[in-house]
Write a protein that holds these residues in place. Structure first.
Motif, PDB file in Angstrom:
ATOM      1  N   GLY A  94      17.560  42.465  61.022  1.00 36.51           N
ATOM      2  CA  GLY A  94      16.325  42.472  60.246  1.00 36.51           C
ATOM      3  C   GLY A  94      16.496  42.883  58.800  1.00 36.51           C
ATOM      4  O   GLY A  94      15.553  43.377  58.172  1.00 36.51           O
ATOM      5  N   ARG A  95      17.688  42.657  58.249  1.00 33.15           N
ATOM      6  CA  ARG A  95      17.963  43.085  56.866  1.00 33.15           C
ATOM      7  C   ARG A  95      17.376  42.147  55.823  1.00 33.15           C
ATOM      8  O   ARG A  95      17.483  42.408  54.630  1.00 33.15           O
ATOM      9  CB  ARG A  95      19.473  43.221  56.648  1.00 33.15           C
ATOM     10  CG  ARG A  95      20.102  44.370  57.406  1.00 33.15           C
ATOM     11  CD  ARG A  95      21.596  44.469  57.163  1.00 33.15           C
ATOM     12  NE  ARG A  95      22.312  43.299  57.675  1.00 33.15           N
ATOM     13  CZ  ARG A  95      23.052  42.497  56.933  1.00 33.15           C
ATOM     14  NH1 ARG A  95      23.163  42.710  55.622  1.00 33.15           N
ATOM     15  NH2 ARG A  95      23.689  41.476  57.479  1.00 33.15           N
ATOM     16  N   GLY A  96      16.766  41.055  56.269  1.00 35.94           N
ATOM     17  CA  GLY A  96      16.139  40.134  55.326  1.00 35.94           C
ATOM     18  C   GLY A  96      16.778  38.765  55.373  1.00 35.94           C
ATOM     19  O   GLY A  96      17.308  38.335  56.415  1.00 35.94           O
ATOM     20  N   PHE A  97      16.776  38.087  54.234  1.00 36.71           N
ATOM     21  CA  PHE A  97      17.209  36.691  54.170  1.00 36.71           C
ATOM     22  C   PHE A  97      17.999  36.457  52.886  1.00 36.71           C
ATOM     23  O   PHE A  97      17.676  37.015  51.838  1.00 36.71           O
ATOM     24  CB  PHE A  97      15.990  35.765  54.197  1.00 36.71           C
ATOM     25  CG  PHE A  97      15.011  36.100  55.291  1.00 36.71           C
ATOM     26  CD1 PHE A  97      15.160  35.597  56.563  1.00 36.71           C
ATOM     27  CD2 PHE A  97      13.930  36.951  55.030  1.00 36.71           C
ATOM     28  CE1 PHE A  97      14.264  35.925  57.571  1.00 36.71           C
ATOM     29  CE2 PHE A  97      13.025  37.286  56.030  1.00 36.71           C
ATOM     30  CZ  PHE A  97      13.197  36.772  57.306  1.00 36.71           C
ATOM     31  N   ALA A  98      19.005  35.610  52.984  1.00 40.61           N
ATOM     32  CA  ALA A  98      19.776  35.199  51.808  1.00 40.61           C
ATOM     33  C   ALA A  98      19.386  33.764  51.484  1.00 40.61           C
ATOM     34  O   ALA A  98      19.774  32.830  52.191  1.00 40.61           O
ATOM     35  CB  ALA A  98      21.269  35.305  52.079  1.00 40.61           C
ATOM     36  N   THR A  99      18.584  33.587  50.444  1.00 45.68           N
ATOM     37  CA  THR A  99      18.149  32.255  50.021  1.00 45.68           C
ATOM     38  C   THR A  99      19.222  31.668  49.123  1.00 45.68           C
ATOM     39  O   THR A  99      19.486  32.186  48.034  1.00 45.68           O
ATOM     40  CB  THR A  99      16.814  32.335  49.263  1.00 45.68           C
ATOM     41  OG1 THR A  99      15.844  32.994  50.088  1.00 45.68           O
ATOM     42  CG2 THR A  99      16.308  30.947  48.908  1.00 45.68           C
ATOM     43  N   ARG A 100      19.849  30.579  49.597  1.00 46.29           N
ATOM     44  CA  ARG A 100      21.009  30.029  48.903  1.00 46.29           C
ATOM     45  C   ARG A 100      20.745  28.602  48.439  1.00 46.29           C
ATOM     46  O   ARG A 100      20.243  27.769  49.199  1.00 46.29           O
ATOM     47  CB  ARG A 100      22.234  30.061  49.823  1.00 46.29           C
ATOM     48  CG  ARG A 100      22.619  31.477  50.266  1.00 46.29           C
ATOM     49  CD  ARG A 100      23.949  31.501  50.978  1.00 46.29           C
ATOM     50  NE  ARG A 100      24.360  32.877  51.246  1.00 46.29           N
ATOM     51  CZ  ARG A 100      24.366  33.438  52.455  1.00 46.29           C
ATOM     52  NH1 ARG A 100      24.002  32.739  53.515  1.00 46.29           N
ATOM     53  NH2 ARG A 100      24.751  34.694  52.597  1.00 46.29           N
ATOM     54  N   PHE A 101      21.113  28.314  47.205  1.00 51.83           N
ATOM     55  CA  PHE A 101      20.995  26.982  46.616  1.00 51.83           C
ATOM     56  C   PHE A 101      22.381  26.354  46.577  1.00 51.83           C
ATOM     57  O   PHE A 101      23.351  26.987  46.150  1.00 51.83           O
ATOM     58  CB  PHE A 101      20.385  27.066  45.224  1.00 51.83           C
ATOM     59  CG  PHE A 101      18.984  27.621  45.230  1.00 51.83           C
ATOM     60  CD1 PHE A 101      17.887  26.784  45.342  1.00 51.83           C
ATOM     61  CD2 PHE A 101      18.766  28.995  45.155  1.00 51.83           C
ATOM     62  CE1 PHE A 101      16.601  27.295  45.370  1.00 51.83           C
ATOM     63  CE2 PHE A 101      17.484  29.517  45.186  1.00 51.83           C
ATOM     64  CZ  PHE A 101      16.399  28.665  45.293  1.00 51.83           C
ATOM     65  N   VAL A 102      22.457  25.101  47.034  1.00 49.82           N
ATOM     66  CA  VAL A 102      23.749  24.415  47.181  1.00 49.82           C
ATOM     67  C   VAL A 102      23.659  23.046  46.521  1.00 49.82           C
ATOM     68  O   VAL A 102      22.674  22.316  46.699  1.00 49.82           O
ATOM     69  CB  VAL A 102      24.110  24.251  48.675  1.00 49.82           C
ATOM     70  CG1 VAL A 102      25.463  23.568  48.826  1.00 49.82           C
ATOM     71  CG2 VAL A 102      24.100  25.611  49.385  1.00 49.82           C
ATOM     72  N   ALA A 103      24.689  22.669  45.790  1.00 50.86           N
ATOM     73  CA  ALA A 103      24.701  21.365  45.118  1.00 50.86           C
ATOM     74  C   ALA A 103      24.716  20.230  46.139  1.00 50.86           C
ATOM     75  O   ALA A 103      25.377  20.320  47.174  1.00 50.86           O
ATOM     76  CB  ALA A 103      25.919  21.268  44.210  1.00 50.86           C
ATOM     77  N   PHE A 104      23.981  19.179  45.850  1.00 49.94           N
ATOM     78  CA  PHE A 104      23.995  17.965  46.668  1.00 49.94           C
ATOM     79  C   PHE A 104      25.136  17.094  46.148  1.00 49.94           C
ATOM     80  O   PHE A 104      25.087  16.596  45.021  1.00 49.94           O
ATOM     81  CB  PHE A 104      22.659  17.233  46.552  1.00 49.94           C
ATOM     82  CG  PHE A 104      22.557  16.004  47.421  1.00 49.94           C
ATOM     83  CD1 PHE A 104      22.073  16.099  48.711  1.00 49.94           C
ATOM     84  CD2 PHE A 104      22.951  14.760  46.942  1.00 49.94           C
ATOM     85  CE1 PHE A 104      21.973  14.970  49.521  1.00 49.94           C
ATOM     86  CE2 PHE A 104      22.867  13.627  47.740  1.00 49.94           C
ATOM     87  CZ  PHE A 104      22.383  13.730  49.030  1.00 49.94           C
TER      88      PHE A 104
END
Length: 281
Positions: A221-231
């Motif tokens: 329950g430490r949260g979330f890692a929102t990650r952006f990745v190149a297409f």
């Protein structure tokens, strides 16, 4: 009643909601043969069968974190969302053509829109729920500053195009089964899946680049890692090639945290009015 229940649950700490979710995930898995069969079949088809036990618990977490994501104070929610790779979006938007963010049913996909909206204006494609009782809950929960909902129809497409022409960001769920006439059959983990063509069309019409985004659910329950990745896929020229390229990108994204994909989702269904794959028209 449902709104009140969600608001009540939203006061619980995220770790507690995730613990409840794990228990409920196993309960549903054991109690529902159809759910169990689809989850196992889809995991096996994708080559991720070894993640079965973890996927059962992650599916439950995905449901019980919704009261927190939707109904808790937005600032409290955003404190759990670590953002990584935002510079990709900034670089893309510097071109003035906006950016198309593709978010599959992976991890806590509900929090990605809030994370993006905390940085810049976002218009997200939205399909109203079939059950009327859920509509006020979902629409009210998703209403946030800087976040506009675009219905999944022609009017919504116009909203998305307008946002891109204003140099803004838009968001889509590319692995959501589209309606008749809005998709093509394309391979997804070794089986034909009816796949939306809208992302590629919007890219062609606007010149806006595609970027992938997902929010990995952190342990305990430490949260979330929102990650952006190149297409990095070549889209190709035909709708079928473009749909397959996007599905390939989704497959690679899912491989980053396989247990957190919604394997119980009926991704391979044939929508009403659509000919089954391989059927003569």
């Amino acid at each position: 009643m449902l709104v009140s229940l969600f608001r009540l649950l939203s006061f619980l700490p995220l770790p507690v909601l995730h613990l409840i979710g794990i228990a409920m995930g196993w309960l549903v898995f054991l109690a529902s043969p159809s759910y169990r069969r689809r989850l196992i079949d889809n995991l096996g088809r994708a080559g991720h069968r070894t993640y079965l036990y973890k996927a059962i618990g992650e599916a439950g977490k995905g449901i019980f974190e919704l009261p927190f994501i939707w109904c808790a104070n937005p600032q409290r929610v955003l404190r759990t969302a670590r953002i990584e790779g935002w510079e990709l979006v900034q670089q893309a938007m510097a071109g003035g053509r906006g950016v198309i963010l593709l978010t599959p049913h992976l991890g806590c996909f509900e929090i990605t829109a809030q994370a993006v909206a905390s940085k810049t204006a976002l218009s997200a494609l939205y399909r109203p729920p079939r059950k009327a009782a859920l509509k006020p809950l979902i629409e009210g929960a998703r209403a946030r500053a800087n976040l506009k909902l675009a219905p999944a129809n022609l009017a919504g497409v116009r909203i998305l195009l307008k946002a891109l022409r204003n140099g803004e960001a838009i968001g889509l769920l590319p692995d959501q089964v589209p309606q008749n006439g809005e998709g093509v059959w394309a391979d997804f983990f070794g089986k034909a899946a009816y796949t939306m063509t809208l992302p590629a069309k919007l890219h062609q019409m606007s010149g806006a680049p595609l970027i992938l985004v997902y929010a990995e659910r952190l342990s305990w329950g430490r949260g979330f890692a929102t990650r952006f990745v190149a297409f990095d896929q070549e889209l190709g020229d035909t709708p079928q090639q473009q749909a397959r390229a996007i599905n390939t990108a989704m497959e690679r994204l899912v491989a980053r945290c396989p247990a957190q994909y919604i394997w119980s989702y009926n991704r391979y269904k044939t929508p009403p009015g659509v000919s089954a794959p391989g059927a003569s028209s």
